[in-house]
Design an enzyme around this catalytic site. Structure first.
Site, PDB file in Angstrom:
ATOM      1  CG  HIS A  38      28.793 121.498  22.067  1.00  0.00           C
ATOM      2  ND1 HIS A  38      28.575 122.376  23.456  1.00  0.00           N
ATOM      3  CD2 HIS A  38      27.616 121.587  21.757  1.00  0.00           C
ATOM      4  CE1 HIS A  38      27.283 122.452  23.673  1.00  0.00           C
ATOM      5  NE2 HIS A  38      26.705 122.172  22.564  1.00  0.00           N
ATOM      6  CG  ASP A  40      32.779 127.518  21.335  1.00  0.00           C
ATOM      7  OD1 ASP A  40      32.579 126.632  22.042  1.00  0.00           O
ATOM      8  OD2 ASP A  40      32.389 128.748  21.413  1.00  0.00           O
ATOM      9  N   GLY A 128      15.187 132.754  22.749  1.00  0.00           N
ATOM     10  CA  GLY A 128      15.570 131.799  23.108  1.00  0.00           C
ATOM     11  C   GLY A 128      15.714 130.495  21.732  1.00  0.00           C
ATOM     12  N   GLY A 130      18.454 130.302  20.308  1.00  0.00           N
ATOM     13  CA  GLY A 130      20.066 129.657  20.072  1.00  0.00           C
ATOM     14  C   GLY A 130      20.593 130.201  18.931  1.00  0.00           C
ATOM     15  CG  LEU A 131      19.143 131.895  15.757  1.00  0.00           C
ATOM     16  CD1 LEU A 131      18.049 132.290  14.768  1.00  0.00           C
ATOM     17  CD2 LEU A 131      19.907 130.885  14.873  1.00  0.00           C
ATOM     18  CB  SER A 132      24.041 134.504  19.357  1.00  0.00           C
ATOM     19  OG  SER A 132      24.822 133.310  19.447  1.00  0.00           O
ATOM     20  CD  GLU A 166      26.685 134.248  27.697  1.00  0.00           C
ATOM     21  OE1 GLU A 166      26.565 135.387  26.698  1.00  0.00           O
ATOM     22  OE2 GLU A 166      26.201 133.419  27.567  1.00  0.00           O
ATOM     23  CG  ASP A 178      27.336 131.954  20.651  1.00  0.00           C
ATOM     24  OD1 ASP A 178      28.013 131.076  19.887  1.00  0.00           O
ATOM     25  OD2 ASP A 178      26.716 131.559  21.367  1.00  0.00           O
TER      26      ASP A 178
HETATM   27  C1  GLA Z   1      26.526 128.309  22.510  1.00  0.00           C
HETATM   28  C2  GLA Z   1      27.927 128.767  23.149  1.00  0.00           C
HETATM   29  C3  GLA Z   1      29.181 128.784  22.201  1.00  0.00           C
HETATM   30  C4  GLA Z   1      29.196 127.362  21.673  1.00  0.00           C
HETATM   31  C5  GLA Z   1      28.115 126.599  21.294  1.00  0.00           C
HETATM   32  C6  GLA Z   1      28.105 125.232  20.811  1.00  0.00           C
HETATM   33  O1  GLA Z   1      26.001 128.771  21.642  1.00  0.00           O
HETATM   34  O2  GLA Z   1      27.864 130.117  23.538  1.00  0.00           O
HETATM   35  O3  GLA Z   1      30.131 129.261  22.826  1.00  0.00           O
HETATM   36  O4  GLA Z   1      30.072 126.466  22.702  1.00  0.00           O
HETATM   37  O5  GLA Z   1      27.109 126.767  22.274  1.00  0.00           O
HETATM   38  O6  GLA Z   1      28.803 125.215  19.804  1.00  0.00           O
END
Ligand code: GLA
Length: 391
Positions: A38, A40, A128, A130-132, A166, A178
């Site tokens: 948090h 970026d 889901g 959180g690994l993008s 996005e 990400d």
């Molecule tokens: C998500 C967002 C990123 C970043 C993270 C937290 O992954 O896509 O841009 O803000 O949360 O660090």
């Protein structure tokens, strides 16, 4: 690169869209962030790396203006069609809002597609987690479009195009981390990125005698986007208040000392606490990279722990599932560091675990998690991979 995944996605393409001599296979990675969470969207630093898991795609150009998409990740999946002449209506079309959003973002930059394309995808990032998976899909789509249409854009542009779509097509105000990690990934290296100007440096991650282990909370029903956007707004408001007393462009411009000096300009307690996280987390990221360069992995691990505590207590984005995984990990002597990674509210933790402690880690953390939460966490040992590629 996983040859089986490549073969599967090509086979999937042929089954769904028919035989096509021009079809090519592609890959774009997911990412894990080691520290700098948090920060970026606050002009701070992040330290992610691309993974060897990600999204595989098979694609070919068409002769008309249709786009057809198929995902092999869903049961009862079906072909979803879109048209280059009506991109907007895909905003509500489920997962295809990501690839169509990327087409839309290319067009906003003046890169018009003359023809459509067919695209089949197959990802091996847990859904889901959180690994993008979404960023990897955006970067994959951008990479495919560049390859099929010959547009003159760099990998960094692909990251910015993904983020733009996005933010403006999919309604999540995410930062650049990400997409950048996916588009710019380098094998065995993390990316030390300054999000205020996108300057970056690769940092070799040679974990002698240790591994990166991801633990997935498997938490369902996330309300991530709205909570995420709310955190971002709080930081933006705090920045405005601070700008009345100090000349800064982002919270990442402040050292913790400067923050302490000026923090009373932020009129709301909650907002002040959120801004504090952003400032201190940025400092932790700088310190962590310094420690890594000095070979001080212990210090790096300690900073990971402090990062989690700040995300738990100040930024309030963890929740019982992530806290349980991290707190149980800290109890194990062979764990060098452990923290939540990504946006939070579910998703995964990332841990650096000594080789000999990996099994104990999975067993003990897994059991404690099941006892407390009621369902299983899943563990994966991951490797740092490279950016998008034709495969
Ligand atoms: C998500 C967002 C990123 C970043 C993270 C937290 O992954 O896509 O841009 O803000 O949360 O660090």
């Amino acid at each position: 690169m996983d040859q089986k995944m490549k073969a599967d996605v090509l086979e999937g393409f042929e089954k769904v869209f028919g035989k096509n001599d021009n079809v090519k296979a592609y890959f774009a990675p997911g990412r894990v962030n080691l520290i700098g969470e948090h920060t970026d969207y606050n002009g701070g630093h992040v330290f992610p790396c691309a993974l060897t898991i990600g999204t595989y795609g098979a694609a070919a150009k068409r002769d008309d203006r249709k786009m057809r998409f198929f995902s092999m990740n869903f049961e009862n999946s079906r072909v979803i069609e879109a048209s280059l002449d009506d991109l907007e209506s895909s905003k509500t079309a489920g997962w295809t809002a990501y690839p169509v959003g990327v087409v839309w973002a290319f067009e906003k930059r003046g890169f018009k597609l003359d023809k459509g394309f067919d695209m089949c995808i197959f990802g091996n990032i847990p859904n889901g987690s959180g690994l993008s998976s979404s960023a990897s899909l955006e970067v994959l789509t951008g990479f495919i479009i560049r390859d099929l249409f010959g547009f003159d854009v760099t990998n960094q542009d692909l990251a910015l195009i993904g983020q733009y779509s996005e933010n403006n097509f999919n309604g999540c105000n995410c930062g650049i981390m990400d997409q950048f990690a996916s588009a710019m990934g380098k094998e065995n290296n993390a990316i030390f990125l300054d999000t205020s100007d996108l300057s970056f440096e690769y940092a070799p991650i040679t974990l002698k005698g240790a591994k990166i282990v991801i633990a997935n909370t498997n938490k369902k029903h996330k309300l991530t986007d709205s909570q995420y956007n709310a955190r971002r707004s709080a930081c933006e408001k705090a920045l405005e208040e601070l700008q009345a007393v100090v000349d800064i462009k982002g919270l990442g411009d402040l050292t913790p000392e400067e923050f302490e000096k000026h923090k009373d300009a932020i009129k709301d307690d909650d907002r002040r606490t959120k801004a504090k996280h952003a400032v201190y987390e940025n400092q932790r990221t700088l310190d962590a990279v310094k420690a890594l360069k000095a070979g001080d992995l212990e210090k790096f691990g300690q900073l990971m722990k402090e990062s989690h505590i700040s995300l738990r207590d100040d930024y309030d984005v963890t929740g019982i599932e992530l806290d349980t995984l991290a707190e149980e990990a800290w109890k194990i002597p062979g764990v060098i560091g452990s923290r939540m990674t990504g946006g939070g509210f579910g998703g995964c933790t990332v841990s650096i675990v000594k080789d000999e402690a990996v099994e104990e880690f999975k067993e003990k953390v897994g059991k404690a998690y099941k006892d407390k939460i009621g369902y299983d966490a899943t563990f994966y040992t991951v490797e740092i991979g490279s950016g998008p590629a034709v495969i």
